[in-house]
Design an enzyme around this catalytic site. Structure first.
Site, short mmCIF file in Angstrom:
data_model
loop_
_atom_site.label_atom_id
_atom_site.label_comp_id
_atom_site.label_asym_id
_atom_site.label_seq_id
_atom_site.Cartn_x
_atom_site.Cartn_y
_atom_site.Cartn_z
NE ARG A 174 16.51 -23.50 -20.03
CZ ARG A 174 17.21 -24.03 -19.01
NH1 ARG A 174 17.08 -25.30 -18.73
NH2 ARG A 174 18.02 -23.28 -18.30
CG ASN B 190 11.47 -24.57 -12.56
OD1 ASN B 190 11.05 -24.33 -11.44
ND2 ASN B 190 12.74 -24.90 -12.79
CB CYS C 193 12.49 -25.06 -5.78
SG CYS C 193 13.73 -24.19 -6.75
CG HIS D 260 13.37 -19.97 -9.29
ND1 HIS D 260 13.48 -20.28 -10.63
CD2 HIS D 260 13.68 -21.12 -8.62
CE1 HIS D 260 13.82 -21.56 -10.76
NE2 HIS D 260 13.95 -22.08 -9.56
CE1 TYR E 33 16.65 -19.32 -11.82
CE2 TYR E 33 17.21 -20.35 -9.72
CZ TYR E 33 17.01 -20.44 -11.09
OH TYR E 33 17.18 -21.64 -11.73
#
Length: 444
Positions: free
Chosen positions: A96, A150, A172, A202, A257
């Site tokens: 990440r 995700n 989510c 998102h 987002y």
């Protein structure tokens, strides 16, 4: 369904697991989980032991007859499961951090689920989830797959398109967080609120907001854009506020987002500053996780610690327990989930995954039709859906050209030249977790 439920959680060593366990304990009377199997990979074994031991203490303290099993053998865990939940991270937080840092070098947003980072998380994750689906077909063909790995929308899209698993729901915490944020802002109990959610993961919008059945959308948008802090944000996204005129013109509630798309330059600036000072979000989370696991080791701790909310995934696991209970009990309540569109949103293909309010039944989610999305947001949603579709295809085929197109059509990437530079560097950086892009070349 047989008496007593068996649940397998892939990524059981996650710091979120105590919230999942708390949710199952809380609902034990309506959802009798007799066996909870926590599965992880060898690199996650230490975390699995720490979090699994805490889970056992929680169950013992609560006095419920739930067996907690810890294993590195996924197939053993999946055998005869009723529900499979997935919460894993391929490449762990180090991957990440690369997703977040590399795009920044090219003046592009580096984020876990948006832009180049979202693409690469999908490329690493989709082959693994499809492998889990193959095991499920063989070992628990009637089980429900509840995914909150995700990028949840892209992962759900891939399962619907490239596996034989029909019983899949993506989940989510963003819609739940939005609802809780608005409830706090209005100082009202969340149960009094109803929001018509529709869009993609998102990339979801609140089309209408109701309090006690009365449409208060305009009031909420006014409050949201006042100078007071809105409270509708996520732990991992800076609260920058919105231009009041923009949100009023949009006429719908954006999700946190959306800032990446509507406030790109601000978000990029914020990320660059953070990367130089406190570190990227992954680097911050590493420290949060380290502290959490130290807490989890305490033999006197037998509840979910409140510090877990700092992790940014508040309500995730509770939403999962809620969903599982509603399917198991055929509750027919309304929850926003990722599922096959089936015509609920007219401007999105029928067979694509969308995030939309659904009636939750024992046969799964039944999407509630919203017709067309408002014209102001339709284009962006369609563009992101194209990106998800092409990205999922690239993940399955390992085709470089397809991956380049996915990268280029993402609205956060400015040109095909930049896209190619980022793609090449990220492919190299994540080579270990992307065999589909390298093996075919190497075996020629």
């Amino acid at each position: 369904m047989k008496k007593g439920v068996k649940i397998a959680t892939i990524g059981g060593g996650s710091s979120y697991t105590p919230e999942l366990v708390e949710g199952f304990i809380k609902r034990y009377d309506e959802l009798p989980v007799r066996e909870l199997w926590l599965v992880d990979i060898p690199q996650g074994e230490e975390k699995l032991k720490i979090v699994g031991t805490l889970a056992k203490r929680m169950v013992e303290k609560a006095g419920v007859p739930m067996e907690i099993h810890l294993t590195l053998d996924r197939r053993e865990a999946l055998k005869d499961a009723d529900f499979v939940t997935t919460q894993f991270r391929v490449g762990l937080l180090d991957a990440r951090a690369k997703d977040e840092r590399i795009p920044l070098k090219y003046g592009v947003i580096g984020q876990e689920t948006n832009g180049p980072g979202g693409l690469f998380k999908g490329l690493r994750t989709i082959p693994v989830i499809l492998d889990i689906c193959k095991d499920m077909e063989e070992l628990c063909p009637d089980a429900w797959l509840v995914n909150f790995t995700n990028p949840a929308g892209m992962v759900t899209e891939a399962v619907l398109r490239y596996s034989n698993i029909e019983k899949v729901v993506g989940l989510c915490n963003v819609p739940v967080g939005m609802k809780m944020g608005i409830a706090n802002m209005l100082e009202a109990a969340p149960a009094r609120l109803h929001i018509d959610f529709a869009g993609l993961n998102h990339m979801v919008f609140g089309l209408n907001i109701y309090l006690d059945g009365k449409n208060i959308t305009e009031t909420v948008l006014d409050k949201l854009t006042s100078k007071e802090k809105s409270g509708v944000t996520m732990k991992n996204i800076v609260d920058l506020g919105w231009e009041p005129e923009f949100v009023k013109g949009l006429k719908v509630l954006p999700c946190p987002y959306h800032r990446y798309y509507y406030q790109t330059s601000k978000m990029l600036e914020e990320e660059r500053e953070a990367a130089k000072t406190v570190g990227t979000r992954a680097e911050v989370v590493k420290q949060v996780e380290k502290d959490l696991f130290e807490l989890y080791k305490d033999p006197n701790l037998a509840i979910k610690p409140p510090q877990l909310e700092k992790r940014g995934g508040a309500y995730y696991s509770d939403a999962a327990c809620n969903l599982i209970s509603s399917i198991y009990n055929d509750k027919r309540d309304i929850q926003p989930v990722n599922t096959r569109n089936n015509g609920a949103i007219m401007s999105i293909p029928y067979d694509s995954a969308v995030e939309v309010n659904c009636v939750i039944t024992k046969e799964g989610p039944k999407p509630i039709s919203v017709g067309d999305l408002p014209v102001a947001v339709t284009g962006l949603v369609q563009q992101i859906k194209s990106f998800e579709r092409v990205a999922a295809e690239a993940a399955v085929t390992g085709d470089y050209n397809t991956a380049l197109v996915a990268m280029t059509i993402n609205p956060l990437v400015p040109s095909d030249t930049t896209a190619k530079q980022i793609l090449d560097e990220m492919l190299e950086a994540h080579k270990e977790y992307l065999p589909q892009f390298f093996t075919s070349v190497e075996t020629k």
